[in-house]
Design a protein around this motif. Structure first.
Motif, mmCIF file in Angstrom:
data_model
loop_
_atom_site.group_PDB
_atom_site.id
_atom_site.type_symbol
_atom_site.label_atom_id
_atom_site.label_comp_id
_atom_site.label_asym_id
_atom_site.label_seq_id
_atom_site.Cartn_x
_atom_site.Cartn_y
_atom_site.Cartn_z
ATOM 1 N N LEU A 127 -28.315 20.623 -50.645
ATOM 2 C CA LEU A 127 -28.780 21.682 -49.756
ATOM 3 C C LEU A 127 -28.167 23.018 -50.158
ATOM 4 C CD1 LEU A 127 -28.458 19.862 -46.316
ATOM 5 C CD2 LEU A 127 -30.492 20.060 -47.772
ATOM 6 N N VAL A 148 -39.078 25.081 -46.122
ATOM 7 C CA VAL A 148 -38.162 24.832 -47.235
ATOM 8 C C VAL A 148 -38.960 24.528 -48.496
ATOM 9 C CG1 VAL A 148 -36.365 23.944 -45.710
ATOM 10 C CG2 VAL A 148 -37.960 22.346 -46.799
ATOM 11 N N LEU A 150 -38.721 22.070 -51.805
ATOM 12 C CA LEU A 150 -38.078 20.849 -52.283
ATOM 13 C C LEU A 150 -38.409 20.645 -53.755
ATOM 14 C CD1 LEU A 150 -37.908 17.390 -50.588
ATOM 15 C CD2 LEU A 150 -38.953 17.546 -52.844
ATOM 16 N N SER A 195 -32.517 15.256 -47.444
ATOM 17 C CA SER A 195 -31.645 15.428 -48.606
ATOM 18 C C SER A 195 -31.102 14.106 -49.129
ATOM 19 C CB SER A 195 -30.487 16.367 -48.266
ATOM 20 O OG SER A 195 -29.675 15.816 -47.251
ATOM 21 N N VAL A 200 -35.179 13.229 -54.114
ATOM 22 C CA VAL A 200 -34.970 14.647 -53.835
ATOM 23 C C VAL A 200 -33.834 15.181 -54.698
ATOM 24 C CG1 VAL A 200 -34.290 16.338 -52.099
ATOM 25 C CG2 VAL A 200 -35.878 14.490 -51.508
ATOM 26 N N VAL A 203 -32.986 21.215 -52.218
ATOM 27 C CA VAL A 203 -33.736 21.768 -51.097
ATOM 28 C C VAL A 203 -33.172 23.144 -50.771
ATOM 29 C CG1 VAL A 203 -34.611 21.403 -48.767
ATOM 30 C CG2 VAL A 203 -33.989 19.428 -50.181
#
Length: 907
Positions: A127, A148, A150, A195, A200, A203
């Motif tokens: 993050l 957001v 990603l 997250s 992922v 982000v």
């Protein structure tokens, strides 16, 4: 600063990505610093087993996580990992990588090749700092949700990522399927879940809103010497090079882009992109003095998209249509190394001929959190923080920095802006064949983009039409820039004010080389510096691997340059102190090893003749091997006249800005002019040694043998060739248009022997006829076609010629022509009264077979003043001319397929 220790237990749960603003780690520290937090890396390789990795680290029959080595692995180790499908995806400072390894990976192989630590990635480390702070601006909110961006791993399919998000009830706002990026609308309490999903990678908040960076440059830029428009000089117009205007909508219509413009947007009635396009690539067809930099380049226009992943931008880059982009927009301030920064850096790596050019921003006087107040660290937008792009500062035509121009350093202390150009009070194109005054770094960046297109063409001409690597062009621009501000690079001007003439000479003289270097190795290059050299500049530059978002410092592959002179003295490059203190940041550059920037320069004044050895070493090359370019500039002249420099057309009693370059002079500059090719000289002025321009009131002396000379003590230079002083033709008008011919006339110019007559051709104004009188009749193919025309006066005996007149437009139609009855029926049925007129003009048609007609009124410049459409033929059309200035106007009437234009005199 928080310190986190990784527990030595089976299920390890944390780690973070990168470094905060710290120039270097302590020598024995294995910590990773990232966004204000410090993470300890446990030395666990002796006891590590893959079953210690949590579920969130499992991806595609493998594992993702962080791996740290005892030392940066050699190129042999890096190559060994590649052969075994052990992917070191991204470098995290301090000998640490983001990895993706198969489940079958041998731990003994890792141990025997210097691996110290293996840990999973905790969701918190994925993050951005802005997300974790939780103070979201309006642009990042979507009702109660937050917006957001990603990033997911490249070996993950887009369908898999979207399906995983759907299972967690996460809404996709924008899907960039080919770039592994998705914009999402999520609840705030969803961040932890998001997250910790294994696919992922990163982000961040969506990018801040786009803000235009707007608040004469060819001679200041020395671009006039690349595009002389004469047979003997350089004629680099950027022909064959695709340039992209990423801005606010359609450009034009404007004849300065005739035959070269592709609009890929439907947004209209915006002028910012027009201003950018004219500076970068306007041809000056309408007004010759408003010519841009790359007047022959192919111009592609798209809407600005802050992600740089919009289909138009990506497709035009990938299919080879575009080599250079310009974006004069801001998105936030001092944004750090973001996912967008990573995107633009990676695009340059994927397409080595691609050059992104950006404005630095107009946010000086704004404190953007660098820690040194409101005069430092306010470069706008994450994309401008890129290592492989150019961010441009703004000066006026005198080379004086505008107070609004954003200043560096970049978030991690790197040198930004990269270079400086004139962006203040530029005259550039606007819609509907008009011009506007354009200012700000918005105007400076397209100057650099246009000059780059000229350099691309110059390189191609010498290399079989190939496009150059953008790394070579950027290095050339930076190394040849004129000194400005403090000696050496600084955080206001970057490496200085662009000097296109010196840049093209470097390309033409082949003063560059390329090679590659790996971890812990050194390459040596020997360059001979001849006797009489005033200054030599050596620069190494490399397009660096894209960093991980949030990285600080963002440098991945760290090369070092040292120069050994003929007396065995070792010389180190310029360095700046990025400590966030206003006094420190304004200090001149010193010399030493640079571990922040992917560009280094050694400058030597009055160098001894002989061989200089350039050593390029791989100080830290975790993502090797690294290709690099060494460029060098050998300056032999102390003063160089750059404008006028031959072939220019000046008008008597007009003011022209004289420009010259200087190197290592101490005495004031004496300016003189000659009208007899240097036989005799007349004084212009004496100016201070720290000035390289002068506004000259051109004398009322017509001739072709004019030169300007600049002298400083014993150093002197003269224009390379003679230029013209001559009166420009006045009052050029169309007087008759018939089915096959058109006639024009103009005022006589004293002593003119002939006149060249121009019409707008496929791309440029072209000579279509010559007359020995003040009129001409030329053949035409269709009297309904519009015509743009202009005239130049000449005297072959004395050798002079005037500047071409501004182009004028005739909208088309028969004009004052007596033709056969059948052909002239429509023209004879027209009534325009009264003529001359003062208040109103009435137009009607006697032939009532036409149901309606249209009226257009234009002035002598071709500018449309009034339109009336679909006038019922049972009535008359009325035009109010009470506010018109006295003079000649043109009224065009169209009914069906018939068009006729009448002269109208307004008193």
């Amino acid at each position: 600063m928080r310190k986190t220790t990784f527990p030595k237990i089976k299920n390890i749960t944390l780690l973070a990505l990168m470094l905060v603003f710290s120039i270097a780690f302590s020598q024995n520290s294995n910590d990773i610093k990232f966004q204000g937090e410090t993470y300890e890396m446990p030395e666990n390789i002796a006891t590590f087993q893959w079953n210690q990795m949590p579920e969130s680290a499992k991806l595609n029959n493998g594992y993702v996580g962080w791996i740290q080595f005892y030392e940066t692995p050699s190129q042999q180790v890096q190559d060994l990992f590649k052969r075994n499908n052990l992917q070191l995806l991204e470098y995290i400072p301090n000998k640490t990588y983001l990895f993706n390894f198969p489940t079958t990976t041998s731990i003994s192989l890792l141990k025997s090749n210097g691996v110290r630590t293996i840990v999973p990635v905790d969701g918190n480390a994925k993050l951005s700092a802005d997300l974790k702070r939780g103070n979201y601006d309006y642009w990042a909110k979507d009702g109660d949700n937050i917006l957001v961006t990603l990033q997911y791993y490249k070996n993950v399919s887009n369908n898999y990522a979207v399906n995983q998000l759907a299972q967690h009830q996460i809404s996709v706002k924008q899907n960039y399927s080919e770039q592994n990026t998705i914009d999402l609308s999520i609840p705030n309490n969803c961040l932890e879940t998001l997250s910790n999903l294994s696919f992922v990678k990163w982000v961040d908040l969506v990018v801040a809103p786009s803000i235009k960076d707007d608040t004469r440059g060819r001679s200041l830029h020395r671009a006039n010497s690349l595009d002389t428009q004469t047979g003997a000089g350089r004629n680099y117009t950027g022909a064959g090079i695709g340039v992209m205007v990423r801005d606010d909508g359609r450009v034009g219509p404007h004849i300065d882009f005739q035959g070269r413009l592709t609009n890929l947007t439907n947004i209209s009635n915006q002028s910012h992109g027009d201003g950018v396009a004219g500076i970068m690539a306007g041809a000056g067809n309408l007004i010759p003095s408003n010519r841009g930099m790359a007047a022959g380049s192919d111009v592609y226009v798209v809407n600005y998209a802050s992600t740089f992943l919009d289909p138009q931008t990506v497709n035009l880059i990938n299919d080879g249509s575009v080599q250079i982009t310009n974006s004069s927009y801001s998105n936030g301030c001092n944004g750090g190394y973001t996912s967008i920064t990573q995107t633009v850096d990676q695009q340059t790596l994927d397409t080595p001929s691609l050059l992104h050019v950006f404005s630095a921003g107009n946010s000086n006087n704004q404190d953007c959190g660098y820690g040194a107040g409101n005069q430092w660290g306010n470069i706008t937008g994450g994309h401008k923080q890129g290592k492989n792009v150019i961010a441009t500062a703004n000066v006026d035509y005198r080379g004086e920095l505008r107070n609004s121009s954003s200043r560096g350093p970049a978030h991690d202390g790197r040198i930004k802006p990269d270079i400086t150009a004139n962006g203040h009070n530029q005259i550039s194109t606007n819609e509907n064949n008009t011009y506007q005054t354009f200012s700000g770094t918005s105007g400076a960046a397209p100057g650099i983009a246009g000059i780059s297109a000229q350099l691309y063409q110059a390189y191609g001409n010498l290399n079989g039409g190939d496009f150059p690597p953008s790394a070579l062009i950027k290095a050339t621009l930076l190394n040849t820039a004129n000194e400005a501000g403090n000696i050496g690079p600084d955080y206001k001007f970057g490496w200085g004010i662009v000097n296109a003439l010196q840049a093209v000479k470097l390309i033409e003289e082949n003063h560059y080389l390329s090679d590659e270097v790996s971890q812990g190795t050194t390459k040596n290059h020997t360059i001979n510096v001849p006797a009489g050299t005033t200054q030599v500049r050596f620069m190494v530059y490399w397009s660096d691997a894209a960093a991980t978002p949030g990285a600080s410092p963002a440098l991945v592959n760290d090369l070092d340059m040292v120069v050994t002179d003929p007396s065995s003295n070792v010389l180190e490059p310029w360095i700046l102190d990025p400590t966030p203190n206003p006094i420190t940041l304004d200090n001149p550059a010193t010399n030493g090893p640079d571990h922040l920037n992917n560009v280094e320069q050694v400058l030597i004044n009055d160098p001894a003749a002989g061989n200089y050895v350039i050593d390029i070493s791989g100080f830290n090359v975790p993502m090797g091997p690294q290709e690099y370019y060494v460029v060098y500039e050998l300056i032999s002249d102390h003063v160089t006249m750059t404008f006028p420099n031959g072939g220019e057309h000046f008008a008597p009693n007009y003011v022209e800005a004289l420009h010259w370059d200087e190197t290592n002079t101490t005495e004031d500059f004496v300016l003189e002019y000659s009208t007899d090719n240097g036989s005799t000289w007349n004084n212009i002025a004496t100016v201070a040694n720290d000035t390289q321009y002068y506004n000259w009131n051109v004398p009322n002396e017509v001739g072709a043998n004019t030169l300007v000379r600049v002298t400083s003590g014993t150093f002197q230079d003269v224009s390379d060739a003679v230029f013209n002083i001559a009166k420009t033709v006045a009052n050029v008008n169309v007087i008759k248009v018939c089915p096959d011919t058109a006639s024009f006339e103009w005022n006589v110019v004293d002593d003119a022997e002939s006149y060249d007559f121009y019409l707008l051709g496929e791309k440029f104004m072209e000579v279509v006829g010559t007359s020995n009188t003040n009129s001409i009749t030329i053949p035409i193919t269709d009297p309904a076609d519009e015509m743009w025309f202009a005239v130049r006066a000449k005297n072959a005996t004395e050798g002079w010629e005037s500047e071409r007149t501004n182009a004028k437009r005739y909208g088309g139609g028969i004009l004052d022509c007596t033709v056969g009855i059948s052909e002239n029926t429509f023209d004879n049925s027209l009534l325009l009264f009264p003529n001359p007129a003062k208040n109103e003009v009435n137009i009607s048609l006697l032939d009532k077979t036409y149901g309606s007609f249209n009226i257009t009124v234009a002035n002598s410049l071709g500018q449309i003043l009034d339109r009336k459409m679909n006038i019922n033929n049972t009535s008359k059309g009325t035009i109010n001319v009470s506010n018109y200035s006295s003079g000649i106007y043109f009224v065009t009437i169209k009914a069906g397929e018939n068009v006729s234009t009448k002269k109208l005199v307004v008193q």
